[in-house]
Design a protein around this motif. Sequence first.
Motif, mmCIF file in Angstrom:
data_model
loop_
_atom_site.group_PDB
_atom_site.id
_atom_site.type_symbol
_atom_site.label_atom_id
_atom_site.label_comp_id
_atom_site.label_asym_id
_atom_site.label_seq_id
_atom_site.Cartn_x
_atom_site.Cartn_y
_atom_site.Cartn_z
ATOM 1 N N TYR A 192 0.870 -1.173 0.000
ATOM 2 C CA TYR A 192 0.000 0.000 0.000
ATOM 3 C C TYR A 192 0.908 1.225 0.000
ATOM 4 N N PHE A 193 0.931 1.933 -1.097
ATOM 5 C CA PHE A 193 1.762 3.124 -1.260
ATOM 6 C C PHE A 193 0.866 4.276 -1.685
ATOM 7 N N ARG A 194 0.915 5.331 -0.909
ATOM 8 C CA ARG A 194 0.082 6.478 -1.214
ATOM 9 C C ARG A 194 0.900 7.750 -0.994
ATOM 10 N N GLN A 195 0.779 8.687 -1.917
ATOM 11 C CA GLN A 195 1.477 9.960 -1.815
ATOM 12 C C GLN A 195 0.458 11.086 -1.750
ATOM 13 N N ASP A 196 0.474 11.823 -0.661
ATOM 14 C CA ASP A 196 -0.400 12.963 -0.459
ATOM 15 C C ASP A 196 0.443 14.217 -0.271
ATOM 16 N N VAL A 197 -0.246 15.328 -0.139
ATOM 17 C CA VAL A 197 0.422 16.615 0.094
ATOM 18 C C VAL A 197 0.119 17.042 1.515
ATOM 19 N N LEU A 198 1.165 17.129 2.321
ATOM 20 C CA LEU A 198 0.979 17.587 3.696
ATOM 21 C C LEU A 198 0.524 19.035 3.717
ATOM 22 N N CYS A 199 1.172 19.870 2.910
ATOM 23 C CA CYS A 199 0.803 21.268 2.806
ATOM 24 C C CYS A 199 1.568 21.876 1.643
ATOM 25 N N GLU A 200 1.194 23.050 1.280
ATOM 26 C CA GLU A 200 1.904 23.820 0.271
ATOM 27 C C GLU A 200 2.827 24.811 0.976
ATOM 28 N N THR A 201 4.056 24.916 0.513
ATOM 29 C CA THR A 201 4.971 25.892 1.085
ATOM 30 C C THR A 201 4.588 27.291 0.623
ATOM 31 N N LEU A 202 5.177 28.299 1.232
ATOM 32 C CA LEU A 202 4.869 29.666 0.860
ATOM 33 C C LEU A 202 5.294 29.977 -0.563
ATOM 34 N N ALA A 203 6.310 29.245 -1.045
ATOM 35 C CA ALA A 203 6.754 29.467 -2.422
ATOM 36 C C ALA A 203 5.912 28.697 -3.428
ATOM 37 N N GLY A 204 5.001 27.843 -2.956
ATOM 38 C CA GLY A 204 4.114 27.124 -3.865
ATOM 39 C C GLY A 204 4.539 25.713 -4.176
ATOM 40 N N ASN A 205 5.479 25.146 -3.423
ATOM 41 C CA ASN A 205 5.894 23.762 -3.629
ATOM 42 C C ASN A 205 5.170 22.860 -2.637
ATOM 43 N N SER A 206 4.864 21.681 -3.075
ATOM 44 C CA SER A 206 4.144 20.745 -2.217
ATOM 45 C C SER A 206 5.121 19.999 -1.321
ATOM 46 N N CYS A 207 4.698 19.754 -0.102
ATOM 47 C CA CYS A 207 5.473 18.959 0.844
ATOM 48 C C CYS A 207 4.864 17.559 0.870
ATOM 49 N N PRO A 208 5.540 16.569 0.270
ATOM 50 C CA PRO A 208 4.923 15.246 0.130
ATOM 51 C C PRO A 208 4.820 14.510 1.458
ATOM 52 N N LEU A 209 3.718 13.778 1.583
ATOM 53 C CA LEU A 209 3.464 12.905 2.726
ATOM 54 C C LEU A 209 3.202 11.512 2.185
ATOM 55 N N LEU A 210 4.028 10.550 2.582
ATOM 56 C CA LEU A 210 3.928 9.182 2.067
ATOM 57 C C LEU A 210 3.319 8.267 3.113
ATOM 58 N N THR A 211 2.579 7.298 2.635
ATOM 59 C CA THR A 211 2.041 6.235 3.475
ATOM 60 C C THR A 211 2.470 4.910 2.875
ATOM 61 N N ILE A 212 3.186 4.108 3.645
ATOM 62 C CA ILE A 212 3.670 2.808 3.177
ATOM 63 C C ILE A 212 3.297 1.756 4.215
ATOM 64 N N THR A 213 2.658 0.726 3.761
ATOM 65 C CA THR A 213 2.340 -0.415 4.605
ATOM 66 C C THR A 213 2.018 -1.587 3.696
ATOM 67 N N ALA A 214 1.673 -2.713 4.275
ATOM 68 C CA ALA A 214 1.286 -3.875 3.485
ATOM 69 C C ALA A 214 -0.213 -3.852 3.232
ATOM 70 N N MET A 215 -0.592 -4.327 2.061
ATOM 71 C CA MET A 215 -2.024 -4.444 1.758
ATOM 72 C C MET A 215 -2.653 -5.485 2.678
ATOM 73 N N PRO A 216 -3.911 -5.299 3.016
ATOM 74 C CA PRO A 216 -4.570 -6.350 3.818
ATOM 75 C C PRO A 216 -4.632 -7.651 3.035
ATOM 76 N N GLU A 217 -4.690 -8.735 3.745
ATOM 77 C CA GLU A 217 -4.667 -10.036 3.082
ATOM 78 C C GLU A 217 -5.921 -10.268 2.244
ATOM 79 N N SER A 218 -6.988 -9.643 2.646
ATOM 80 C CA SER A 218 -8.224 -9.766 1.881
ATOM 81 C C SER A 218 -9.129 -8.610 2.269
ATOM 82 N N ASN A 219 -10.302 -8.565 1.676
ATOM 83 C CA ASN A 219 -11.247 -7.515 2.029
ATOM 84 C C ASN A 219 -12.245 -8.015 3.078
ATOM 85 N N TYR A 220 -11.857 -9.020 3.850
ATOM 86 C CA TYR A 220 -12.699 -9.512 4.927
ATOM 87 C C TYR A 220 -12.495 -8.679 6.181
ATOM 88 N N TYR A 221 -13.394 -8.845 7.099
ATOM 89 C CA TYR A 221 -13.446 -8.005 8.299
ATOM 90 C C TYR A 221 -12.157 -8.076 9.123
#
Length: 1005
Positions: A873-902
């Motif tokens: 599970y890899f996801r890239q979001d934007v934590l915030c925008e800097t004052l100069a207009g550049n994005s500060c990346p926020l990453l999420t890394i983990t393993a996918m669930p084994e299934s879509n069961y509860y």
Amino acid sequence: MNKAKTSSEKGVSSNSRTISLLSQLEKINLDSVAAESDNARYVTSKILHLVQSQEKTRKEMTSKGSTGIEVILSTLENTRDPQTILNILNILIEVVSVGGGRRASVLVTKGGTHILLQLLLTVSKDSPPNEELMVLLHTLLAKIGPKDKKIGVKARINGALNISLNLVKHNLQNHKLLLPCLQVLRVYSTNSVNAVSLGKNGVVELMFRIIGPFSKRNTSLMKVALDTLAALLKSKTNARKAVDRGYVQVLLTIYVDWHRHDSRHRYMLIRKGVLQCIKSVTNIKLGRKAFTDANGMKILYNTSQECLAVRTLDPLVNTSSLIMRKCFPKNRLPLPTIKSAFHFQLPVIPASGPVAQLYNLPPDVDDVVDESDDNDDAETESEIETEIDDDKDQHFKNDDIETDINKLKPRQELGRPIEELKMYEQFFPELSENFQEWNLVSKEPKPFAPDANLSGPIVVPTANVEHSAEANPSTKGVSLKECNPLLTEEYNRRPVFLELPKKDNMKDSSLHQQNDQRNVLPSCQCLTQEIVKGLDRISLQNSAKNEEHCDTGCAVKKEGQASLTTLACSKSCEHVSPCGGSLLEGSTVQLGKLCCTGVDSEEEDSGSNSSGEHVMLQVSDVSPVHDCDLYLEMVKNTKSIPEYSEVAYPDYFGHIPPPFKEPILERPYGVQRTKISQDIERLIYQNDIIDRVVYDLDDVSCSVPEEADVLKFNSKFESGNLRKVIQIRKNEYDLILNSDINSNHYHQWFYFEVSGMKTGIGYRFNIINCEKSNSQFNYGMQPLMYSVQEALRSRPYWTRVGTDICYYKNHFSRSSIAAGGQKGKSYYTITFTVTFQHKDDVCYFAYHYPYTYSTLKMHLRKLESMHNPQQIYFRQDVLCETLAGNSCPLLTITAMPESNYYEHICQFRNRPYIFLSARVHPGETNASWVMKGTLEYLMSNNPNAQCLRESYIFKIIPMLNPDGVINGKSTVIIMVILVKRMYLCMAAASKRQCGTQVLMLPLVI
């Protein structure tokens, strides 16, 4: 055996005899009978004989538990017999003369100093005083004085200062008495109050009557007098008195005279004593001015240069160097302002702090220097001297003795209300993901119910839990290749080589492949001598009018105000397209210089023959996540305050580690002293200084030098930092770094380009506005250099280079505005010498391996495209925008669930979080390389990495300060509040309602 037995018996007898004599002396002290003086005289004479003849007796008297010293001192205090006093003084002198300072310390602890001073006061009342007693008393006081920190106070209280001073005044020709008296005055003068008191009684003038020109007579007296004078001149009152009477010129004359006549260097201590006096008197501003007016800089410079050949004279050279550095006139930094050359208007100016102070400065204030930058206290006629006898650590609190365990426990309650924390839910989208659209296969029979209550117990699988290894049998042993063959091929792909085609095959070969696997890098499309003549810049603009080819010769065509050049080859090259092709439509970016003359002929002959073989750059170890074209695409969207339009070649092409070890540089002896001497030459021989500005960010009209023997500099690319360059000598340049934006200090990170060099010449570079008081450059660290010519020869390395490297305080003063309100602070210089291997090469220098913001974006794009979404599970979001207009990346890394069961989704949502961050200080590029390796490891197929992903959710901010990195800063960013906000976001986001433990692992190093 008989001899050994005899010596043993003799030792026993001598010990018992000493003890017996001391017992008799103690008994005499108890009997206050006048007739006992003869017995005391007899006993002390016997003890003196034993002490003079046997070392064992001296040891026994000062050994632990012995009362010998106490008995001797008690007799000295009570007796009035002159001969007994003489005997006891001789005994004590014999005892403390051998054995180092320990025996003198024993005498001090037994109260010997007070008894001797009282005796001195008593003897001085005799008219005339007993000369022999005075000599012995002063000799003994001079020996034990350095071991008694309170001797100055004791002497002043007892009135002993003037006694010794008067003896000196009336016995200038009596060297036997004069020498010990001067030794005692030297001890007294270490106390600043005593030095002032003695100075008021004319001791400074008295010392100048004793010292004089070169003479082989009474050299020991001359040495002691100089040491005493040096101690006296440490007082500013005495130093001012010496300056007013013209004694600075006298000291210089005496030093030159001894230097000229002491050809065999037998009197080095006397010469050093004169230098110590000069050093003391130049501690005040008047002394430094008098030294400079007396041509002292040139005198000490010339004499120290003559001493360099003799290693034993290094103390003279070092002391001379310290004096010259101290007296070197403080210069202003050659800048119009210490503020950054770039400015960013903040939307909100803080009410207080350094940024507010910077904005509130009047526009006409000169912030480079103060009215007085000398580190000199107010010179008033009255001088306040204080003595601190108490412990300096009186305010120290013993907080480390007992520790409250409750303070170490984490707070169980939330630091903020839950309602306020809901604003951070956007940073945790994985907690609301149900994975119903994913094709996840599992043996679990129970499907996920959207309305089910997920407040059950939290089970966090770890590497030590058995069921975690069996929880996902369907995916165990499934390789990345099986899940995604194309992904595996992309991950294992490496750039093969950088090739120049044969002349016969140029029309049939291609320099820029259109498929994903690139065999040739486009940065070297025409780099041999036959193809490139006078290449300045390569345009990365995709414009039809730039795609021109020539039939004869090699030409460079410049178009527009940006001075972008395109390449024209000697043959028709229809297959060659401009670098960057379709990536930069509507955007202009320039690639930094490659080279001016192509490949050197001598290396060309050794590397390939004239039959037209391929010139190949084997790059088998370049990281697969580096893509030149993708890097250019990332550069398009990077917003810098100076609006950079160029790309540094090392960032574009990437680099590989050198295949050899780089040991710590061993600095040759005396290199720092040599560099300081060369700086002093600037003041002495000013006509030899060129002082020409060759690069200046503050002056847009500053042109690039056209001379062939002048280096060209550039820092107008991402993460670059070089503000100004001044040519000092033919092959020496002063470099000035740019301060952080909206700041007036923080100068550490540097990254710049140099071109136009020649081979076989040592070029010296001085970075003159560093601020730290010390640096690893003094302990073997070297700057990094990237050579384009070397890269074209299959060696694209950042290597440690430079000789004669050192870091030292220079003569450029820092204003109080730049030093946090402190006056008298100086900048520091990093100096290094580089001899380039290739003529007209293009080289880049950096403080550490650069890692730009565009490199990070490219890296993240490649990681996202290469991972297996079925496992990671890899996801890239934007934590915030800097004052100069550049994005500060926020990453999420983990393993996918084994299934879509509860159960599996419940386990996924209840994994604990680990936060990682890097580059809060932009100049610490090593943090980004650590982060790069961390990301690649977490995204790999390593079993341990897989276990980590299954156990935790990683929230990663790989670059917490993008604006600072982009603009080549060292510490701060456009607004410090931005970083604080990022930390608050992370801290607040870590407060989950489920109460799982959070582990913080920052990577800022």
